[in-house]
Design an enzyme around this catalytic site. Structure first.
Site, mmCIF file in Angstrom:
data_model
loop_
_atom_site.group_PDB
_atom_site.id
_atom_site.type_symbol
_atom_site.label_atom_id
_atom_site.label_comp_id
_atom_site.label_asym_id
_atom_site.label_seq_id
_atom_site.Cartn_x
_atom_site.Cartn_y
_atom_site.Cartn_z
ATOM 1 N N THR A 155 0.825 -1.198 0.000
ATOM 2 C CA THR A 155 0.000 0.000 0.000
ATOM 3 C C THR A 155 0.863 1.253 0.000
ATOM 4 O O THR A 155 0.578 2.226 -0.716
ATOM 5 C CB THR A 155 -0.944 0.009 1.210
ATOM 6 O OG1 THR A 155 -1.642 -1.237 1.278
ATOM 7 C CG2 THR A 155 -1.959 1.122 1.101
ATOM 8 N N ASP A 168 -0.166 -3.687 9.432
ATOM 9 C CA ASP A 168 -0.628 -5.076 9.389
ATOM 10 C C ASP A 168 -1.849 -5.296 10.264
ATOM 11 O O ASP A 168 -2.667 -6.178 9.987
ATOM 12 C CB ASP A 168 0.509 -6.009 9.827
ATOM 13 C CG ASP A 168 1.726 -5.869 8.938
ATOM 14 O OD1 ASP A 168 1.569 -5.949 7.715
ATOM 15 O OD2 ASP A 168 2.834 -5.648 9.459
ATOM 16 N N LYS A 180 2.993 -3.546 12.924
ATOM 17 C CA LYS A 180 3.666 -3.339 11.657
ATOM 18 C C LYS A 180 4.910 -4.214 11.601
ATOM 19 O O LYS A 180 5.352 -4.729 12.597
ATOM 20 C CB LYS A 180 4.076 -1.864 11.483
ATOM 21 C CG LYS A 180 2.903 -0.935 11.215
ATOM 22 C CD LYS A 180 3.312 0.530 11.108
ATOM 23 C CE LYS A 180 4.487 0.774 10.215
ATOM 24 N NZ LYS A 180 4.279 0.282 8.834
ATOM 25 N N GLU A 228 11.205 1.673 9.899
ATOM 26 C CA GLU A 228 9.886 2.302 9.918
ATOM 27 C C GLU A 228 9.665 3.045 11.234
ATOM 28 O O GLU A 228 9.227 4.206 11.244
ATOM 29 C CB GLU A 228 8.796 1.255 9.717
ATOM 30 C CG GLU A 228 8.704 0.721 8.297
ATOM 31 C CD GLU A 228 7.716 -0.414 8.162
ATOM 32 O OE1 GLU A 228 7.264 -0.670 7.037
ATOM 33 O OE2 GLU A 228 7.413 -1.077 9.182
#
Length: 275
Positions: free
Chosen positions: A72, A129, A139, A148
């Site tokens: 995404t 997630d 995540k 991240e």
């Protein structure tokens, strides 16, 4: 703000969105963007792309951006590249959260910098997630959780883009992996400790492997231990604190109190949820 509604394959109409205040430990405003295809069915990727493009609308010239990792987030990076190429967007720089995002951004001509020189980030856009009702996240199933978190923790605004299958009532509730990045040294020692720590939640801890059956190695040369829960965590903040006490644990996939907005794409439309 207004909602988008597809009435044909090439036309859009605007209407006033429905707004609902949600209660809980972290109240938020929910704004629905209805997306309906009457003549052409939209795939999940179409909806992800629409949600990612909605997130990119928040970007302004002069911003330092955190560029996420995953399917995404890749749509958002693509859109940033297109806007730069067309001249609609300019004077921005990005900080990638993985080597693959770095490669994608460079190929699109997005100027890149590092936290070393740009420690303040205006906006980060990334996927997730799992998303719980408080907009807390799991995540890192893509393996980029350390970078991240380093990038998104210092972002003034953090917009998360995901599809509706990622919504859970409690973190760990999907039954899929909650990753913990660990050093390679004595990784099994920490695997056993992590499984024991969460035994009351029916936790099964597994070393992540690649397609060849070898240990998966992160961009930071570490391993990942995936935790699978039969029951969702009762207190994500307490869980994160306990995981962090283990020597050899580098980072975990609980992203708590970080997201400022979450854009959820599903078959019935796109919903923007704000803290």
């Amino acid at each position: 703000m207004a909602s988008l509604s597809f009435v044909s394959s090439s036309h859009l109409t605007l209407r006033t969105p429905s707004i609902a205040l949600r209660t809980g430990s972290s109240p938020r405003t929910s704004v629905s963007f209805s997306v309906k295809a009457q003549s052409v069915a939209l795939s999940q990727d179409d909806l992800k792309k629409l949600a990612a493009e909605k997130a990119v609308e928040a970007i302004k010239p002069g911003m330092v951006l955190g560029l996420g990792t995953g399917s995404t987030a890749a749509f958002a990076v693509d859109q940033i590249g297109k806007l730069l190429s067309s001249g609609e967007l300019y004077d921005i720089v990005g900080i990638p959260t993985s080597k693959r995002t770095e490669e994608q951004a460079r190929a699109l001509g997005i100027p890149l910098v590092a936290l070393d020189t740009h420690p303040r980030i205006d906006l980060a856009i990334d996927g997730a997630d799992e998303v719980d009702p408080n907009l807390d996240l799991v995540k890192g199933r893509g393996g980029a959780l350390l970078r991240e978190k380093m990038v998104e923790a210092v972002a003034e605004k953090f917009i998360v883009v995901a599809d509706d299958t990622k919504l859970v009532e409690g973190l760990g509730g999907s039954g899929l992996a909650m990753p913990v990045e660990v050093v390679q040294f004595c990784w099994n020692f920490n695997l056993i400790r992590l499984q024991e720590l969460f035994k009351e939640f029916g936790c099964d801890a597994k070393l992540r492997v690649d397609g060849d059956g070898k240990p998966y190695v992160t961009d930071n040369s570490n391993y990942i231990i995936d935790l699978y829960f039969k029951n969702p965590l009762k207190d994500g903040f307490a869980a994160a604190k306990e995981i962090g006490k283990f020597q050899g644990v580098v980072e975990h996939g609980l992203f708590l109190g970080m997201a400022t907005s979450v854009i959820i794409a599903g078959k019935n439309g796109v919903e923007v949820m704000n803290k």
